[in-house]
Design a protein around this motif. Structure first.
Motif, short mmCIF file in Angstrom:
data_model
loop_
_atom_site.label_atom_id
_atom_site.label_comp_id
_atom_site.label_asym_id
_atom_site.label_seq_id
_atom_site.Cartn_x
_atom_site.Cartn_y
_atom_site.Cartn_z
N UNK A 142 30.00 37.66 47.98
CA UNK A 142 30.85 37.36 46.75
C UNK A 142 31.40 38.31 46.06
N UNK A 143 32.70 38.32 45.77
CA UNK A 143 33.45 39.41 45.23
C UNK A 143 33.45 39.13 43.63
N UNK A 144 33.11 40.06 42.84
CA UNK A 144 33.20 40.07 41.39
C UNK A 144 34.00 41.12 40.77
N UNK A 145 34.17 41.04 39.31
CA UNK A 145 34.88 42.13 38.79
C UNK A 145 33.90 43.55 38.74
N UNK A 146 34.35 44.71 38.74
CA UNK A 146 33.53 45.87 38.75
C UNK A 146 32.44 45.67 37.56
N UNK A 147 31.24 46.07 37.67
CA UNK A 147 30.09 46.21 36.60
C UNK A 147 29.30 44.72 36.68
N UNK A 148 29.52 44.01 37.73
CA UNK A 148 28.90 42.66 37.78
C UNK A 148 28.21 42.75 39.09
N UNK A 170 33.75 32.36 56.77
CA UNK A 170 32.88 33.07 57.20
C UNK A 170 31.94 33.57 56.20
N UNK A 171 30.81 34.25 56.61
CA UNK A 171 29.88 34.98 55.67
C UNK A 171 28.98 33.88 54.73
N UNK A 228 36.94 35.23 38.79
CA UNK A 228 35.83 35.66 38.58
C UNK A 228 34.99 35.95 39.68
N UNK A 229 34.53 34.91 40.30
CA UNK A 229 33.53 34.87 41.50
C UNK A 229 34.24 34.39 42.50
N UNK A 230 34.61 35.08 43.70
CA UNK A 230 35.31 34.33 44.86
C UNK A 230 34.61 34.98 46.04
N UNK A 231 34.96 34.13 47.38
CA UNK A 231 34.27 34.70 48.37
C UNK A 231 35.30 35.99 48.56
N UNK A 232 34.49 37.05 49.23
CA UNK A 232 35.28 38.15 49.70
C UNK A 232 36.14 38.36 50.76
N UNK A 233 35.82 37.31 51.77
CA UNK A 233 36.59 37.44 53.00
C UNK A 233 38.18 36.89 52.93
N UNK A 234 37.81 35.74 52.30
CA UNK A 234 39.18 35.14 52.09
C UNK A 234 39.30 34.09 51.20
N UNK A 235 40.21 33.18 50.78
CA UNK A 235 40.11 31.99 50.02
C UNK A 235 39.70 30.97 50.86
N UNK A 236 38.74 30.14 50.10
CA UNK A 236 38.01 28.93 50.80
C UNK A 236 36.58 29.15 50.78
#
Length: 478
Positions: A41-47, A428-429, A414-422
């Motif tokens: 999960x990709x988040x803003x820096x600091x989370x 995957x992942x 704010x919180x999205x999957x790191x690999x791609x949209x969806x």
């Protein structure tokens, strides 16, 4: 490269939407067990994100008692006509759950703790919606509102507690856009409740628009149906449909001890998520129209409403404050979107923010703590599209948590999957599948995300997978 160039050329030409295939997030396959990996999960820096617990079946809400205990609500039902047992579970340290209460009248769509008890929105797909009070540790269930018109496409949702101590809840409409049709047979409820239809909150005068469709209840025949009428019953110009409370497409409230519900506002399609901002203003997320049924609506986004007390917010003749018959939401050979009402009950307001078309913006909460940041902004769980059954999309929409500034209408990931949209099942992942609710803990320092789990969409509709739900939490690390 040739295919990409063709798609780009097509997008630049009028009318090419119909040529391109749908590519929704659920239009994929899934086998085996779900994995949950917060690093995906990709988040803003600091989370940072963590997995709290896994293995839930159709979870829809999270709440916290006055001792800091964490509780997860399981719906017991999912679109796709998949049935389980609705449950309120306490999440113990380590993630193992303890059953607090079980029900029979699914789906259970949301939960809040107030005054020593839990309040649950009981969707009532089979026998009508209710608001339930559940006490602990005995798990005793007491209905405080019954007989809500929740037998159709959309159910009883929320709830939220106002500063006045009342329990506020949403009630969705029976249909997509005001007319019962074959799509409601596919949803399953028209077979169970052939006389059910939309119920206005106040008297409405009809324009007499009727729609002819196949009759799935009597194969080989046709049926003509009007707005706010049972399937197969036409309307007439000038016909008045009496309003009453409880009603559909509305926000209502009730005292914690129970009683007759009161109308707060109406004219919503599916008011799924309710939350009060730090200044006490009520907001809700509304799922926009689908492109289906006898009156399909194209390109209608989900919205965030600042609820105006007593106001009509536009359904079934407006989307995001824009009149349907103006043409913005009509596509191709679809029937014209003439107004169903001869007289408008009021002037709809404009939404506080808009989301993607078919994003399914659902449960949300406001930040109240500087320790987490973004105080006064809303964190909204986007369940994700269910294309192609609700309408075509050219790529996954939703499947993430977004941050909304209600003062400006700005929406940011704010919180999205790191690999791609969806969803992770597509890209995957072990990241997010279908976020359905977001709720801060009592301290305001931790945001909990309820992930409904894997739901693919096949030719026959949604295909939810049991025991794939996850509870996540997000904290600020610096």
């Amino acid at each position: 490269m040739k295919n990409a160039a063709l798609a780009l050329s097509c997008l630049l030409l009028a009318g090419c939407w119909s040529v391109l295939p749908s590519a929704g997030g659920g239009q994929t396959s899934f086998q085996g067990q779900r994995t949950a990996n917060a690093s995906d999960i990709a988040l803003p820096e600091g989370y940072s994100a963590e997995v709290v617990a896994t293995g839930f079946t159709f979870p829809t809400g999270v709440a916290f008692d006055d001792q800091g205990g964490i509780y997860v609500l399981e719906a017991g039902y999912s679109y796709g006509e998949v049935w389980a047992t609705p449950r309120l579970l306490k999440v113990n340290p380590g993630g193992a759950p303890t059953v607090v209460a079980t029900g029979e009248n699914a789906p259970w769509n949301g939960v809040v703790f107030h005054g020593g008890a839990f309040y649950i929105a009981d969707g009532g797909e089979k026998s009508g919606g209710r608001i339930l009070r559940v006490t602990t540790p005995d798990g005793k269930i007491t209905p405080i509102v019954e007989g809500l018109p929740s037998l159709g496409d959309h159910h009883t949702d929320g709830p939220a507690v106002g500063s006045d101590g009342w329990i506020y809840f949403g009630q969705g409409t029976a249909t997509n856009s005001g007319v019962v049709g074959t799509d409601n047979y596919e949803f399953g409820w028209l077979k169970r409740h052939p006389d059910f239809h939309d119920i206005p909150c106040k008297d409405v005068r009809l324009a007499g628009k009727n729609f002819t469709s196949d009759d799935p209840l009597t194969p080989g025949r046709k049926a003509t149906t009007g707005a706010y009428q049972p399937f197969g019953q036409a309307s007439t110009a000038g016909q008045v449909v009496p309003g009453k409370v409880p009603c559909g497409g509305a926000v209502m409230r009730v005292r914690p001890e129970g009683g007759q519900p009161e109308l707060v506002a109406w004219g919503f399609r599916n008011p799924f998520g309710l939350a009060f901002s730090p200044d006490g203003t009520l907001y809700l997320t509304e799922n926009g129209y689908d492109q289906r049924g006898s009156r399909p609506v194209f390109g209608s986004p989900d919205v965030l409403w600042r609820v105006e007390n007593g106001a009509w917010h536009g359904w079934p003749d407006y989307a995001m404050g824009v009149k349907l018959e103006d043409g913005q939401f009509h596509q191709g050979s679809n029937p014209p979107l003439d107004s169903l009402l001869a007289e408008e009950p009021g002037t709809p307001p404009k939404p506080a923010a808009t989301f993607g078309v078919h994003a399914s913006a659902n449960g949300f909460d406001f930040s109240r703590s500087e320790a987490f940041g973004h105080v006064g902004e809303a964190f909204v769980a986007e369940f994700g599209d269910m294309a192609p059954k609700v309408g075509k999309v050219l790529g996954p929409v939703g499947f993430k948590v977004v941050r909304v500034d209600p003062k400006t209408g700005r929406v940011e990931d704010f919180a999205v999957n790191r690999r791609a949209k969806g969803p992770a099942s597509r890209v995957g992942g072990g990241g997010l599948e279908r976020p359905v609710a977001a709720r801060f803990d009592p301290s305001g320092e931790t945001l909990y995300i309820v992930d409904f789990g894997v739901m693919t969409v096949g030719p026959q509709g949604p295909q939810p997978r049991q025991e794939t739900g996850v509870l996540w939490k997000i904290r600020r690390t610096r």
